[in-house]
Design a protein around this motif. Structure first.
Motif, PDB file in Angstrom:
ATOM      1  N   PHE A 191      33.754  12.657   6.913  1.00 32.38           N
ATOM      2  CA  PHE A 191      32.898  13.884   7.314  1.00 32.38           C
ATOM      3  C   PHE A 191      33.100  14.925   6.109  1.00 32.38           C
ATOM      4  CE2 PHE A 191      37.293  14.123   9.164  1.00 32.38           C
ATOM      5  CZ  PHE A 191      37.831  15.215   8.814  1.00 32.38           C
ATOM      6  N   TYR A 192      32.172  15.524   5.955  1.00 32.13           N
ATOM      7  CA  TYR A 192      32.361  16.817   4.992  1.00 32.13           C
ATOM      8  C   TYR A 192      33.644  17.567   5.557  1.00 32.13           C
ATOM      9  CZ  TYR A 192      31.056  20.831   2.506  1.00 32.13           C
ATOM     10  OH  TYR A 192      31.067  22.095   1.529  1.00 32.13           O
ATOM     11  N   GLU A 193      34.512  18.194   4.612  1.00 29.42           N
ATOM     12  CA  GLU A 193      35.695  18.649   4.984  1.00 29.42           C
ATOM     13  C   GLU A 193      35.498  19.893   5.695  1.00 29.42           C
ATOM     14  OE1 GLU A 193      38.153  19.331   1.709  1.00 29.42           O
ATOM     15  OE2 GLU A 193      36.426  20.694   0.683  1.00 29.42           O
ATOM     16  N   ASN A 194      34.548  20.706   5.805  1.00 33.30           N
ATOM     17  CA  ASN A 194      34.452  21.930   6.596  1.00 33.30           C
ATOM     18  C   ASN A 194      34.232  21.566   8.077  1.00 33.30           C
ATOM     19  OD1 ASN A 194      33.811  22.927   3.668  1.00 33.30           O
ATOM     20  ND2 ASN A 194      32.673  24.333   4.664  1.00 33.30           N
ATOM     21  N   VAL A 237      26.185  15.729  13.225  1.00 37.59           N
ATOM     22  CA  VAL A 237      25.643  14.475  12.502  1.00 37.59           C
ATOM     23  C   VAL A 237      25.095  14.862  11.170  1.00 37.59           C
ATOM     24  CG1 VAL A 237      23.671  12.778  12.496  1.00 37.59           C
ATOM     25  CG2 VAL A 237      24.980  13.602  14.683  1.00 37.59           C
ATOM     26  N   CYS A 238      25.796  14.603  10.027  1.00 35.37           N
ATOM     27  CA  CYS A 238      25.714  14.754   8.798  1.00 35.37           C
ATOM     28  C   CYS A 238      24.558  13.561   8.125  1.00 35.37           C
ATOM     29  CB  CYS A 238      26.696  15.023   8.065  1.00 35.37           C
ATOM     30  SG  CYS A 238      26.436  15.163   6.008  1.00 35.37           S
ATOM     31  N   ASN A 239      23.264  13.935   7.886  1.00 37.43           N
ATOM     32  CA  ASN A 239      22.357  12.807   7.665  1.00 37.43           C
ATOM     33  C   ASN A 239      21.290  13.286   6.484  1.00 37.43           C
ATOM     34  OD1 ASN A 239      20.875  10.608   7.846  1.00 37.43           O
ATOM     35  ND2 ASN A 239      19.366  11.536   9.593  1.00 37.43           N
ATOM     36  N   LYS A 259      25.587   7.469   3.964  1.00 41.91           N
ATOM     37  CA  LYS A 259      24.907   7.014   5.081  1.00 41.91           C
ATOM     38  C   LYS A 259      23.880   7.701   5.751  1.00 41.91           C
ATOM     39  CE  LYS A 259      25.400   5.535   9.820  1.00 41.91           C
ATOM     40  NZ  LYS A 259      24.989   4.263   9.929  1.00 41.91           N
ATOM     41  N   VAL A 260      22.761   6.673   5.600  1.00 40.85           N
ATOM     42  CA  VAL A 260      21.649   7.375   6.313  1.00 40.85           C
ATOM     43  C   VAL A 260      21.260   7.007   7.558  1.00 40.85           C
ATOM     44  CG1 VAL A 260      19.039   7.873   6.045  1.00 40.85           C
ATOM     45  CG2 VAL A 260      20.313   7.529   4.231  1.00 40.85           C
ATOM     46  N   GLU A 297      21.441  18.493   7.482  1.00 40.50           N
ATOM     47  CA  GLU A 297      20.529  17.957   6.573  1.00 40.50           C
ATOM     48  C   GLU A 297      20.304  18.298   5.020  1.00 40.50           C
ATOM     49  OE1 GLU A 297      17.072  17.178   9.202  1.00 40.50           O
ATOM     50  OE2 GLU A 297      18.469  17.116  10.908  1.00 40.50           O
ATOM     51  N   VAL A 298      21.303  18.734   4.345  1.00 46.20           N
ATOM     52  CA  VAL A 298      20.940  19.263   3.203  1.00 46.20           C
ATOM     53  C   VAL A 298      20.740  18.251   2.063  1.00 46.20           C
ATOM     54  CG1 VAL A 298      22.617  21.410   3.545  1.00 46.20           C
ATOM     55  CG2 VAL A 298      23.581  19.007   2.455  1.00 46.20           C
ATOM     56  N   TYR A 299      20.913  17.080   2.164  1.00 42.65           N
ATOM     57  CA  TYR A 299      20.549  16.003   1.380  1.00 42.65           C
ATOM     58  C   TYR A 299      19.290  15.181   1.836  1.00 42.65           C
ATOM     59  CZ  TYR A 299      24.975  17.088  -0.432  1.00 42.65           C
ATOM     60  OH  TYR A 299      26.370  17.639  -0.754  1.00 42.65           O
ATOM     61  N   GLU A 300      18.421  16.016   2.699  1.00 35.30           N
ATOM     62  CA  GLU A 300      17.274  15.544   3.193  1.00 35.30           C
ATOM     63  C   GLU A 300      16.222  15.027   2.306  1.00 35.30           C
ATOM     64  OE1 GLU A 300      14.579  18.110   5.207  1.00 35.30           O
ATOM     65  OE2 GLU A 300      15.141  19.657   3.815  1.00 35.30           O
ATOM     66  N   HIS A 301      16.264  15.378   1.054  1.00 34.62           N
ATOM     67  CA  HIS A 301      15.165  14.845  -0.073  1.00 34.62           C
ATOM     68  C   HIS A 301      15.921  13.881  -0.777  1.00 34.62           C
ATOM     69  CE1 HIS A 301      12.028  17.423   1.405  1.00 34.62           C
ATOM     70  NE2 HIS A 301      12.924  18.466   1.272  1.00 34.62           N
ATOM     71  N   MET A 302      17.082  13.357  -0.710  1.00 34.93           N
ATOM     72  CA  MET A 302      17.760  12.424  -1.325  1.00 34.93           C
ATOM     73  C   MET A 302      18.089  11.394  -0.736  1.00 34.93           C
ATOM     74  SD  MET A 302      20.144  15.254  -3.419  1.00 34.93           S
ATOM     75  CE  MET A 302      19.515  16.760  -4.245  1.00 34.93           C
TER      76      MET A 302
END
Length: 391
Positions: free
Chosen positions: A120-123, A165-167, A174-175, A199-204
């Motif tokens: 997970f992202y550490e935050n 959920v980090c997606n 992972k997507v 969803e900060v990486y939604e366009h990647m």
């Protein structure tokens, strides 16, 4: 001496940001903290230059300037497949970091439980603790980073108020597939809980994978709080512009939390970034092409060096397996953090120790990123070639 809050003893400072400080100290190439070394789009910089002279320079509405929220609603409404009310369903925050903290403080009471996928992202763990909640960690199992939906159901059965959920997922790339999101969503509805998405990486998201907003799934808008940011999409990580989208009753409460956390995001930066929010789909297609090329180029370089790595489905992060190095006599007994510190000093490349992302005992992974110009990636790969000499 007076005692400090017990909660601050339950987590460390950010290891990611710590690695940047060490990298700066030794003049290493920073592939640890995820920010690009290239400029934002020219139109956004020109708009900022104009705002510097023409304003606005004073407070905007605490939950976001009107034109900024309207542009956000129009852009993200396409992704969520519904009309977003810019006045009742959006809060603009000081980065995605505050968006997540604001969401957690809005929905959590002391003693509540929140599920977090690991790695997970550490935050996330710190956010749960700071909001008085207890994190429950659900393993994402390498190499494909799959999860057991039965563990998610058990978490809800044990009283979890929400699941994060980090997606696409930082750090493993992972997507989440549609069937995975649907399964999580059904459980959230069944147990009357929230899904908080990052969803900060939604366009990647790299083909054939595709990004699906949890809030766009049938019946999920009322159970989803979407956290997002402009940082990565427009290469403006230092501008700290994030936002929450969710049902009106949640956002009404989140506005109050946000108001007393930070008052509001920077007014001139919102004015300038509004230009980017109005870009056509061409911009996002070209952005994906750029990062697809960077991913393929960097992974090919790692392969030439002989470094074992995963293949991220999204984001601009890659996990490197350093097991073979930790078995060498000179590194025996090293932690992944100590190996990263050695890399900065001796190799001149900064990475993040994988242990900062995992709840499980993981000491053999480090995270690098490829959000850099080709010349920077070439220099970094050239320095990493030195690792060959150790084998």
């Amino acid at each position: 001496m007076p005692e400090l809050s017990q909660r601050v003893g339950n987590f460390t400072d950010s290891v990611i940001r710590r690695m940047t400080r060490i990298s700066n100290q030794y003049g290493a190439i920073n592939l640890s903290q995820g920010f690009p070394d290239f400029d934002p789009p020219k139109e956004i910089m020109d708009a900022l230059a104009k705002a510097a002279y023409e304003g606005p320079h004073q407070y905007s509405i605490t939950y976001g300037a009107q034109n900024f929220r309207e542009a956000l609603a129009a852009k993200q409404g396409k992704a969520i497949h519904r009309i977003i009310d810019p006045n009742t369903e959006i809060v603009v925050t000081c980065g995605g970091t505050e968006a997540m903290m604001c969401a957690m403080m809005t929905i959590c009471n002391p003693g509540d439980k929140v599920m977090v996928f690991s790695p997970f992202y550490e935050n996330y763990g710190a956010d749960a603790i700071l909001s008085g909640a207890e994190p429950i960690y659900i393993p994402l199992v390498p190499p494909e980073y799959e999860f057991d939906i039965r563990l998610v159901e058990q978490g809800f059965r044990d009283g979890a108020k929400a699941i994060i959920v980090c997606n696409p997922s930082n750090p493993c790339g992972k997507v989440f597939r549609e069937e995975e999101l649907v399964a999580i969503g059904k459980l959230a509805v069944q147990y009357d809980a929230f899904v908080v998405t990052d969803e900060v990486y939604e366009h990647m998201v790299y083909a054939p994978n595709r990004h699906i907003c949890m809030a766009s799934l049938p019946g999920m808008y009322g159970h989803t709080i979407t956290c997002n940011s402009l940082s990565k999409t427009y290469s403006i990580t230092g501008w700290r512009l994030g936002y929450l989208i969710g049902p009106a009753y949640v956002i009404e409460a989140a506005k109050k939390v946000h108001d007393f956390l930070t008052v509001g995001a920077a007014a001139p930066l919102q004015e300038a970034a509004t230009v980017g929010l109005k870009y056509s789909e061409d911009y996002y297609e070209k952005l994906l092409e750029t990062y697809t090329e960077k991913r393929n180029y960097f992974l090919a370089g790692l392969d030439r060096i002989g470094l074992k790595h995963n293949v991220p489905q999204g984001t601009y992060f890659v996990l490197i397996d350093i097991s073979e190095f930790l078995e060498l006599p000179q590194f025996r007994g090293f932690t992944d953090l100590e190996f990263c510190e050695w890399m900065i000093k001796e190799i001149g490349v900064a990475a993040v120790p994988g242990s900062s992302f995992f709840r499980e005992e993981v000491n053999n992974l480090i995270r690098l990123h490829f959000a850099r110009e080709k010349e920077t990636l070439d220099e970094a790969l050239g320095r990493l070639e030195k690792l060959k000499e150790l084998k």
